[in-house]
Design a protein around this motif. Structure first.
Motif, PDB file in Angstrom:
ATOM      1  N   ALA A  47      -5.337  -8.522 -47.186  1.00  0.00           N
ATOM      2  CA  ALA A  47      -4.603  -9.794 -47.109  1.00  0.00           C
ATOM      3  C   ALA A  47      -4.514 -10.464 -48.477  1.00  0.00           C
ATOM      4  O   ALA A  47      -3.459 -10.986 -48.868  1.00  0.00           O
ATOM      5  N   ARG A  48      -5.622 -10.435 -49.223  1.00  0.00           N
ATOM      6  CA  ARG A  48      -5.643 -11.047 -50.551  1.00  0.00           C
ATOM      7  C   ARG A  48      -4.621 -10.372 -51.471  1.00  0.00           C
ATOM      8  O   ARG A  48      -3.876 -11.037 -52.201  1.00  0.00           O
ATOM      9  N   GLU A  49      -4.602  -9.046 -51.435  1.00  0.00           N
ATOM     10  CA  GLU A  49      -3.682  -8.321 -52.314  1.00  0.00           C
ATOM     11  C   GLU A  49      -2.233  -8.604 -51.948  1.00  0.00           C
ATOM     12  O   GLU A  49      -1.371  -8.763 -52.827  1.00  0.00           O
ATOM     13  N   ILE A  50      -1.945  -8.682 -50.658  1.00  0.00           N
ATOM     14  CA  ILE A  50      -0.576  -8.986 -50.228  1.00  0.00           C
ATOM     15  C   ILE A  50      -0.152 -10.369 -50.701  1.00  0.00           C
ATOM     16  O   ILE A  50       0.942 -10.560 -51.238  1.00  0.00           O
ATOM     17  N   GLU A  51      -1.031 -11.355 -50.515  1.00  0.00           N
ATOM     18  CA  GLU A  51      -0.684 -12.724 -50.903  1.00  0.00           C
ATOM     19  C   GLU A  51      -0.518 -12.859 -52.416  1.00  0.00           C
ATOM     20  O   GLU A  51       0.380 -13.561 -52.897  1.00  0.00           O
ATOM     21  N   GLU A  52      -1.380 -12.161 -53.165  1.00  0.00           N
ATOM     22  CA  GLU A  52      -1.293 -12.252 -54.621  1.00  0.00           C
ATOM     23  C   GLU A  52      -0.031 -11.599 -55.167  1.00  0.00           C
ATOM     24  O   GLU A  52       0.552 -12.070 -56.154  1.00  0.00           O
ATOM     25  N   LYS A  53       0.429 -10.517 -54.525  1.00  0.00           N
ATOM     26  CA  LYS A  53       1.539  -9.745 -55.076  1.00  0.00           C
ATOM     27  C   LYS A  53       2.888 -10.043 -54.441  1.00  0.00           C
ATOM     28  O   LYS A  53       3.925  -9.596 -54.939  1.00  0.00           O
TER      29      LYS A  53
END
Length: 323
Positions: free
Chosen positions: A39-45
């Motif tokens: 989830a963190r990677e999706i939101e950051e990218k």
């Protein structure tokens, strides 16, 4: 993250191509520990807002439809596709682990020459590699095609062993746990060696102890007068016609059968109904995995038939959802 491929590049590309602002993520229990990192990677990218399903997930039959209806796209992890959904993308989470050492260990336990090869979706892409090794050891290798519920050759599900109905003498199952190979052993009446690539070990799966335990639940239910017949509202588990048939069988034998429609089947949910025993037409794993947690016997449809004399014990089968 290193043991499975979560196909993050595909996920990010899909979100950007479709210009998704709200993204849902759904994981089975064994993969939920990866949810926050993904989830963190999706939101950051992508700058999309991510919502993670916290509900239990038993398979591709168990889509979080509420979440799917409130996001632009839902990524469902760990299972191959089942059913048709407008905005659900299945991420199979294929394994990156080397399966060959476990397969070679399993070869030492084989007694026959014609070997069936089965696994879950996490390892199906490596079956041909395993088959090559089996042939190098002088054995024949058979990979069967199941019904439409099992998308890939050699793929077995917790509720479907049709890919194991092939012309072979023994099986090698590649994967962790014993539920799937146990189901195959009971469904086919053939010897199954379970090769666990994560532990690099192989064991023969013996269904005798399991069948003794199930026999105990059948014995406890023999004197039952009131049966709760459970039907799941989950789209891939809904078997109302089967439940109605079981209710008719109960009536035929002077028993009382009530159909109980529910989403999540738990011991706590059943406490209030006060039935003498239950029959589960929802996910077959509920009956097996949670058996000791229920306050009353929970039977498979086949076990219910044994209790009422409609089926002989020698004809005991695993409960399967077959298309």
């Amino acid at each position: 993250m290193e043991q499975f491929d979560f196909d993050l590049e595909r996920i990010l590309k899909t979100i950007k191509d479709k210009n998704c602002k709200k993204v849902g993520l759904q994981f089975p229990e064994g993969l939920k520990r990866q949810a926050i990192n993904i989830a963190r990677e999706i939101e950051e990218k992508t700058r999309a807002n991510v919502i993670i399903s916290g509900n239990p997930c038993f398979g591709a039959c168990d889509i979080d439809t509420i979440l799917a209806g409130s996001v632009d796209i839902l990524f469902h992890f760990g299972h191959a596709g089942m059913g048709e959904y407008e905005n659900v993308v299945f991420i199979e989470a294929r394994s990156n682990i080397d399966i060959i050492p476990a397969v070679k260990t399993a070869l030492n336990l084989l007694k026959a020459n014609r070997i069936g090869l089965i696994t879950t979706v996490q390892h199906v892409h490596k079956l041909e590699e395993a088959c090559k090794v089996i042939k190098e050891y002088g054995k024949e290798c058979v990979i069967g095609k199941g019904d439409p519920r099992a998308i890939y050759p050699g793929q077995v599900l917790g509720c479907n062993f049709t890919a194991a109905r092939v012309d072979c003498e023994e099986f090698i199952y590649i994967g962790s746990g014993i539920f799937h190979p146990l189901g195959v052993a009971i469904a086919t009446k053939k010897r199954v060696i379970a090769a666990d690539p994560f532990l690099n070990q192989a064991v023969e799966v013996s269904p005798e102890r399991f069948l003794r335990k199930r026999g105990g639940y059948i014995a406890k239910a023999t004197g039952a007068k009131i049966f709760g017949i459970i039907v799941s509202t989950k789209s891939g588990q809904y078997r109302m016609k089967l439940a109605q048939k079981l209710k008719e069988i109960a009536d035929k034998h002077g028993k009382i059968g009530y159909i109980i429609l529910m989403d999540l089947v738990t011991p706590e949910q059943l406490l209030a109904f006060k039935a003498d025993a239950y029959v589960n037409t929802a996910c077959p794993r509920i009956t097996i995995d949670d058996a000791e947690r229920f306050h009353a016997p929970v039977l498979t449809p086949q076990e219910f038939e044994i209790v009422l004399g409609e089926r002989r014990w020698e004809n005991m089968e695993m409960d399967e959802m077959i298309q």
